[in-house]
Design a protein around this motif. Structure first.
Motif, PDB file in Angstrom:
ATOM      1  N   ARG A 190       2.479   2.258  -3.197  1.00 16.46           N
ATOM      2  CA  ARG A 190       1.523   2.845  -4.145  1.00 16.46           C
ATOM      3  C   ARG A 190       0.924   4.139  -3.609  1.00 16.46           C
ATOM      4  NH1 ARG A 190       2.667  -1.933  -4.428  1.00 16.46           N
ATOM      5  NH2 ARG A 190       2.735  -3.082  -6.354  1.00 16.46           N
ATOM      6  N   ASN A 239      -2.906   4.453  -2.924  1.00 17.26           N
ATOM      7  CA  ASN A 239      -3.780   4.685  -4.069  1.00 17.26           C
ATOM      8  C   ASN A 239      -5.106   3.954  -3.842  1.00 17.26           C
ATOM      9  OD1 ASN A 239      -5.036   3.893  -6.679  1.00 17.26           O
ATOM     10  ND2 ASN A 239      -3.381   5.154  -7.500  1.00 17.26           N
ATOM     11  N   LYS A 279      -6.282   1.363  -6.507  1.00 13.70           N
ATOM     12  CA  LYS A 279      -5.569   0.076  -6.487  1.00 13.70           C
ATOM     13  C   LYS A 279      -5.986  -0.757  -5.268  1.00 13.70           C
ATOM     14  CE  LYS A 279      -1.542   1.720  -9.018  1.00 13.70           C
ATOM     15  NZ  LYS A 279      -1.653   0.997 -10.250  1.00 13.70           N
ATOM     16  N   ASP A 299      -9.449  -2.138  -5.941  1.00 10.13           N
ATOM     17  CA  ASP A 299      -9.392  -3.256  -6.885  1.00 10.13           C
ATOM     18  C   ASP A 299      -8.993  -4.547  -6.183  1.00 10.13           C
ATOM     19  OD1 ASP A 299     -10.073  -1.450  -8.868  1.00 10.13           O
ATOM     20  OD2 ASP A 299      -8.042  -1.353  -9.725  1.00 10.13           O
ATOM     21  N   GLN A 300      -7.974  -4.472  -5.327  1.00 10.44           N
ATOM     22  CA  GLN A 300      -7.520  -5.661  -4.595  1.00 10.44           C
ATOM     23  C   GLN A 300      -8.615  -6.174  -3.656  1.00 10.44           C
ATOM     24  OE1 GLN A 300      -4.615  -7.501  -4.903  1.00 10.44           O
ATOM     25  NE2 GLN A 300      -4.421  -6.230  -6.724  1.00 10.44           N
ATOM     26  N   CYS A 323       0.824  -1.213   0.000  1.00 10.30           N
ATOM     27  CA  CYS A 323       0.000   0.000   0.000  1.00 10.30           C
ATOM     28  C   CYS A 323       0.860   1.265   0.000  1.00 10.30           C
ATOM     29  CB  CYS A 323      -0.915  -0.043   1.222  1.00 10.30           C
ATOM     30  SG  CYS A 323      -1.928   1.415   1.465  1.00 10.30           S
TER      31      CYS A 323
END
Length: 111
Positions: free
Chosen positions: A78, A81, A84, A87-88, A75
């Motif tokens: 990124r 984000n 993202k 999405d996960q 995390c």
């Protein structure tokens, strides 16, 4: 230097210095927010993996890592984000739901 250029430069300098004068540092606050966001994300990821294990789904790979530190680092890399992370989380939820549907309703064994 003209008075207009001086006042413009002073205004820019004041705007840049204001956070420091009031003890507000944008980067540490953002870093703390990222830490909090990522800590919470990592806990949800580990909880999802615990459900994976509990239901005996057999999912593996990075998405299903049991380490909070692993997910928090992912995390932070990124910069928290949200897209993202979402999405996960959605993919884990989808996979867990699919696993639960295959297992069918749980039945208590009576002896």
């Amino acid at each position: 230097m003209t008075p207009t250029r001086i006042s413009t430069r002073l205004a820019v300098a004041a705007a840049l210095a204001a956070p420091l004068m009031f003890g507000i540092a944008a980067q540490p606050a953002a870093a703390k927010d990222i830490q909090d966001i990522c800590r919470n994300y990592a806990q949800r990821a580990v909880d999802d993996n615990a459900e994976n294990v509990r239901m005996n789904c057999g999912f593996n790979g990075n998405r299903w890592n049991a380490s909070k530190q692993f997910h928090a680092a992912w995390c932070r890399e990124r910069k928290a984000n949200r897209g993202k992370m979402r999405d996960q989380e959605q993919e884990r939820a989808k996979q867990l739901q699919k696993c639960a549907n295959k297992k069918g309703p749980r039945r208590d064994k009576k002896g």
